[in-house]
Design an enzyme around this catalytic site. Structure first.
Site, PDB file in Angstrom:
ATOM      1  N   CYS A   4     -30.239 -13.797  34.344  1.00  0.00           N
ATOM      2  CA  CYS A   4     -30.452 -13.067  35.651  1.00  0.00           C
ATOM      3  C   CYS A   4     -29.616 -13.778  36.728  1.00  0.00           C
ATOM      4  O   CYS A   4     -30.491 -14.983  37.009  1.00  0.00           O
ATOM      5  CB  CYS A   4     -32.022 -12.782  35.738  1.00  0.00           C
ATOM      6  SG  CYS A   4     -32.429 -12.331  37.535  1.00  0.00           S
ATOM      7  N   CYS A   7     -32.601 -14.992  39.256  1.00  0.00           N
ATOM      8  CA  CYS A   7     -33.239 -16.196  38.705  1.00  0.00           C
ATOM      9  C   CYS A   7     -32.567 -17.431  38.978  1.00  0.00           C
ATOM     10  O   CYS A   7     -33.045 -18.566  39.249  1.00  0.00           O
ATOM     11  CB  CYS A   7     -34.138 -15.971  37.208  1.00  0.00           C
ATOM     12  SG  CYS A   7     -35.028 -14.674  37.114  1.00  0.00           S
ATOM     13  N   ASN A  86     -33.231  -0.507  45.564  1.00  0.00           N
ATOM     14  CA  ASN A  86     -32.539   0.606  44.563  1.00  0.00           C
ATOM     15  C   ASN A  86     -33.402   0.179  43.422  1.00  0.00           C
ATOM     16  O   ASN A  86     -33.300  -0.953  42.738  1.00  0.00           O
ATOM     17  CB  ASN A  86     -30.977   0.228  44.810  1.00  0.00           C
ATOM     18  CG  ASN A  86     -30.307   0.493  45.866  1.00  0.00           C
ATOM     19  OD1 ASN A  86     -30.879   1.442  46.580  1.00  0.00           O
ATOM     20  ND2 ASN A  86     -29.528  -0.472  46.250  1.00  0.00           N
ATOM     21  N   GLY A  92     -27.997   3.099  42.377  1.00  0.00           N
ATOM     22  CA  GLY A  92     -27.478   1.863  42.891  1.00  0.00           C
ATOM     23  C   GLY A  92     -27.627   0.455  42.617  1.00  0.00           C
ATOM     24  O   GLY A  92     -27.039  -0.289  42.987  1.00  0.00           O
ATOM     25  N   HIS A  99     -35.676  -6.627  44.496  1.00  0.00           N
ATOM     26  CA  HIS A  99     -35.365  -6.994  45.620  1.00  0.00           C
ATOM     27  C   HIS A  99     -35.383  -5.682  46.618  1.00  0.00           C
ATOM     28  O   HIS A  99     -35.397  -4.673  46.532  1.00  0.00           O
ATOM     29  CB  HIS A  99     -33.821  -7.546  45.407  1.00  0.00           C
ATOM     30  CG  HIS A  99     -32.851  -6.771  45.048  1.00  0.00           C
ATOM     31  ND1 HIS A  99     -32.612  -6.521  43.687  1.00  0.00           N
ATOM     32  CD2 HIS A  99     -31.920  -6.112  45.396  1.00  0.00           C
ATOM     33  CE1 HIS A  99     -31.512  -5.755  43.358  1.00  0.00           C
ATOM     34  NE2 HIS A  99     -31.163  -5.547  44.477  1.00  0.00           N
ATOM     35  N   HIS A 101     -33.604  -4.805  50.018  1.00  0.00           N
ATOM     36  CA  HIS A 101     -32.349  -5.121  51.041  1.00  0.00           C
ATOM     37  C   HIS A 101     -33.001  -5.072  52.509  1.00  0.00           C
ATOM     38  O   HIS A 101     -33.604  -4.128  52.624  1.00  0.00           O
ATOM     39  CB  HIS A 101     -31.258  -4.080  50.916  1.00  0.00           C
ATOM     40  CG  HIS A 101     -30.556  -4.023  49.571  1.00  0.00           C
ATOM     41  ND1 HIS A 101     -29.203  -4.664  49.374  1.00  0.00           N
ATOM     42  CD2 HIS A 101     -30.902  -3.644  48.370  1.00  0.00           C
ATOM     43  CE1 HIS A 101     -28.925  -4.427  48.134  1.00  0.00           C
ATOM     44  NE2 HIS A 101     -29.986  -3.913  47.763  1.00  0.00           N
TER      45      HIS A 101
HETATM   46  P1  AMP Z   1     -28.597  -3.705  44.052  1.00  0.00           P
HETATM   47  O1  AMP Z   1     -26.985  -3.108  43.911  1.00  0.00           O
HETATM   48  O2  AMP Z   1     -29.461  -2.788  44.970  1.00  0.00           O
HETATM   49  O3  AMP Z   1     -29.048  -4.177  42.795  1.00  0.00           O
HETATM   50  O4  AMP Z   1     -28.170  -5.042  45.013  1.00  0.00           O
HETATM   51  C1  AMP Z   1     -27.853  -6.213  44.496  1.00  0.00           C
HETATM   52  C2  AMP Z   1     -27.159  -6.946  45.745  1.00  0.00           C
HETATM   53  O5  AMP Z   1     -27.002  -8.437  45.394  1.00  0.00           O
HETATM   54  C3  AMP Z   1     -25.792  -6.711  46.191  1.00  0.00           C
HETATM   55  O6  AMP Z   1     -25.806  -6.051  47.492  1.00  0.00           O
HETATM   56  C4  AMP Z   1     -24.935  -7.791  45.924  1.00  0.00           C
HETATM   57  O7  AMP Z   1     -23.674  -7.838  46.995  1.00  0.00           O
HETATM   58  C5  AMP Z   1     -25.759  -8.649  46.081  1.00  0.00           C
HETATM   59  N1  AMP Z   1     -25.478  -9.976  45.159  1.00  0.00           N
HETATM   60  C6  AMP Z   1     -24.994 -10.194  43.972  1.00  0.00           C
HETATM   61  N2  AMP Z   1     -24.898 -11.440  43.760  1.00  0.00           N
HETATM   62  C7  AMP Z   1     -25.331 -12.259  44.708  1.00  0.00           C
HETATM   63  C8  AMP Z   1     -25.139 -13.490  44.854  1.00  0.00           C
HETATM   64  N3  AMP Z   1     -24.970 -14.482  43.974  1.00  0.00           N
HETATM   65  N4  AMP Z   1     -25.613 -14.064  46.203  1.00  0.00           N
HETATM   66  C9  AMP Z   1     -25.988 -13.090  47.200  1.00  0.00           C
HETATM   67  N5  AMP Z   1     -26.226 -11.765  47.021  1.00  0.00           N
HETATM   68  C10 AMP Z   1     -25.588 -11.241  45.694  1.00  0.00           C
END
Ligand code: AMP
Length: 113
Positions: A4, A7, A86, A92, A99, A101
């Protein structure tokens, strides 16, 4: 969970720009921001999404939301912001670690796409 991404961020194996941390949660800047301010608030414990959380996790969930409300003004979001989680691919979700946003710094459209 070793595969993950979030993680691995919590474990310090992947770099991130942290903006808040306590014993239960971490917040860091989204690597691909969708707004001038875009921060992700996550529980350190792994849950795939909100659907995996149970009544036993109520306090943790409340803590997450409470910290978002307290930290948002200091992140440049004093004028307003949006909190989104999401849940599932059709909504999405691309990272399978629950998490929130937190987005702002510009006018946000509603409804979202
Ligand atoms: P979701 O698409 O709602 O699952 O959101 C996942 C978010 O994680 C997206 O907005 C990505 O840009 C962000 N994301 C993915 N990898 C990383 C990372 N290594 N550091 C910071 N954000 C990330």
């Amino acid at each position: 969970m070793s595969d993950c991404i979030f993680c691995q961020i919590i474990a310090g194996q992947i770099p991130s720009v942290k903006v808040y941390e306590d014993e239960r949660i971490l917040a860091f800047r989204d690597v691909n921001p969708a707004a001038p301010v875009h921060v992700l608030f996550i529980p350190k414990r792994h849950f795939a999404n909100l659907g995996e959380m149970t009544p036993a996790d109520q306090e943790l969930l409340g803590h997450l939301l409470n910290v978002i409300g307290r930290e948002a003004p200091g992140l440049g979001l004093a004028d307003g912001y949006r909190v989104v989680s999401n849940c599932g691919e059709p909504a999405g979700q691309t990272v399978g670690h629950m998490h929130f946003h937190v987005l702002g710094g510009r006018d946000l459209l509603w409804p979202p796409g």
